[in-house]
Design an enzyme around this catalytic site. Structure first.
Site, PDB file in Angstrom:
ATOM      1  N   ASP A 130       0.798  -1.231   0.000  1.00 49.50           N
ATOM      2  CA  ASP A 130       0.000   0.000   0.000  1.00 49.50           C
ATOM      3  C   ASP A 130       0.835   1.287   0.000  1.00 49.50           C
ATOM      4  OD1 ASP A 130      -2.363   1.478   0.140  1.00 49.50           O
ATOM      5  OD2 ASP A 130      -2.298   1.583   2.307  1.00 49.50           O
ATOM      6  N   CYS A 194     -23.417   4.777   3.816  1.00 46.53           N
ATOM      7  CA  CYS A 194     -22.365   5.794   3.701  1.00 46.53           C
ATOM      8  C   CYS A 194     -22.951   7.185   3.921  1.00 46.53           C
ATOM      9  CB  CYS A 194     -21.688   5.717   2.337  1.00 46.53           C
ATOM     10  SG  CYS A 194     -20.381   6.955   2.136  1.00 46.53           S
TER      11      CYS A 194
END
Length: 308
Positions: A130, A194
């Site tokens: 990452d 969300c």
């Protein structure tokens, strides 16, 4: 020894090192992901994460990162905590409870690479976690470790999505695994939950609307229009994972490095609001929370309180 035997040996060692699972794919061009990434960037969904515009070709072709690359070995490492922050306080994403995962996983991947060379001989390659132009989730999905869900996270039926992804890109021929099928079905839990409507369509996340983006990546002031929609998150956000039905199968990790600082689990709102730089440094000395720095964390708390 044939590629299948090599693959079995690598997976067995990955399990011994504590990885949740390990899968393998051929180091080819990510043909399906190329137009998706281009559309995402052209739509400006990366916000101020301008680094996403860099190294476009390398993100799609691991052979441009590791010359002669033949295989991508993807691994998952569980981070789901046994104990979580109490209700009613400011929230830190569960992945940041313990030691910075970059260091933990890279150390394990280097051990895995060392094992491969000790068993096979010199094998060229690099470990990635990452922090380089690698599409981690795409490679994990190609390697059969899960499917990319509607919230854009890698999902598995066995343990959900609370895990980190890392890779070894090697110049070694290995037997690849087959991808798994999508099991999101008609579920829209992540889209419905969300609070900033960052999941603009199934499988499409507008990063510039994501709470994680605002609390970590955004260096400027937070747009006032998003006030009242954060649900007390001050570093990252787990909402789209917490509501995912597959995460009812999440099991506590067994990695001591991911255990939280004990003070983190006892901090109430007033403790966060009065936090000093010294306390910040003590609790988050080795944590990924250091990315936002003390000033950034304070900015996030002030925003939630309507002070900025």
């Amino acid at each position: 020894m044939d590629p299948s035997r090599y693959s079995q040996m690598i997976k067995a060692e990955a399990k011994r090192l504590g990885f949740l699972s390990c899968g393998i794919s051929r180091a080819d061009f990510l043909e399906e992901e190329a137009p998706r990434l281009e559309r995402w960037l052209r739509s400006g969904m990366h916000g101020e994460m301008t680094y996403m515009e860099n190294h476009f070709d390398k993100r799609l072709d691991p052979r441009k990162l590791v010359p002669g690359a033949r295989s991508v070995v993807s691994v998952l490492l569980n981070y789901f905590p046994e104990n979580q922050q109490p209700d009613g306080t400011y929230k830190v994403s569960k992945y940041a409870y313990g030691k910075d995962y970059h260091h933990v996983i890279k150390g394990k991947l280097r051990e895995l690479h060392h094992f491969i060379e000790s068993e096979i001989g010199e094998v060229g390659g690099r470990a990635f976690v990452d922090s380089a132009p690698v599409l981690d989730k795409a490679w994990a999905a190609r390697s059969g470790l899960g499917w990319i869900g509607k919230n854009s996270n890698l999902l598995t039926r066995q343990v959900g999505s609370f895990y980190f992804i890392g890779e070894l890109i090697l110049d070694l021929d290995l037997a690849p695994d087959a991808p798994v099928t999508d099991h999101c079905g008609s579920c829209t839990a992540c889209l419905d939950a969300c609070p900033t409507q960052a999941i603009v369509a199934p499988y499409v996340v507008d990063g510039s609307k994501c709470i994680s983006y605002f609390t970590i990546e955004l260096k400027n002031e937070i747009p006032a229009g998003f006030r009242g929609e954060w649900d007390d998150w001050i570093f990252g956000c787990d909402i789209c994972q917490d509501v995912c039905p597959w995460n009812r199968f999440a099991k506590p990790h067994q990695e001591p490095d991911f255990d939280p600082h004990p003070d983190l689990l006892t901090m109430e709102r007033k403790d966060w609001e009065e936090i000093t730089e010294a306390v910040f440094g003590r609790i988050f000395q080795k944590s990924a929370v250091k990315r936002t720095k003390f000033a950034g964390l304070n900015r996030n708390i002030r925003f939630l309180n309507g002070d900025t």
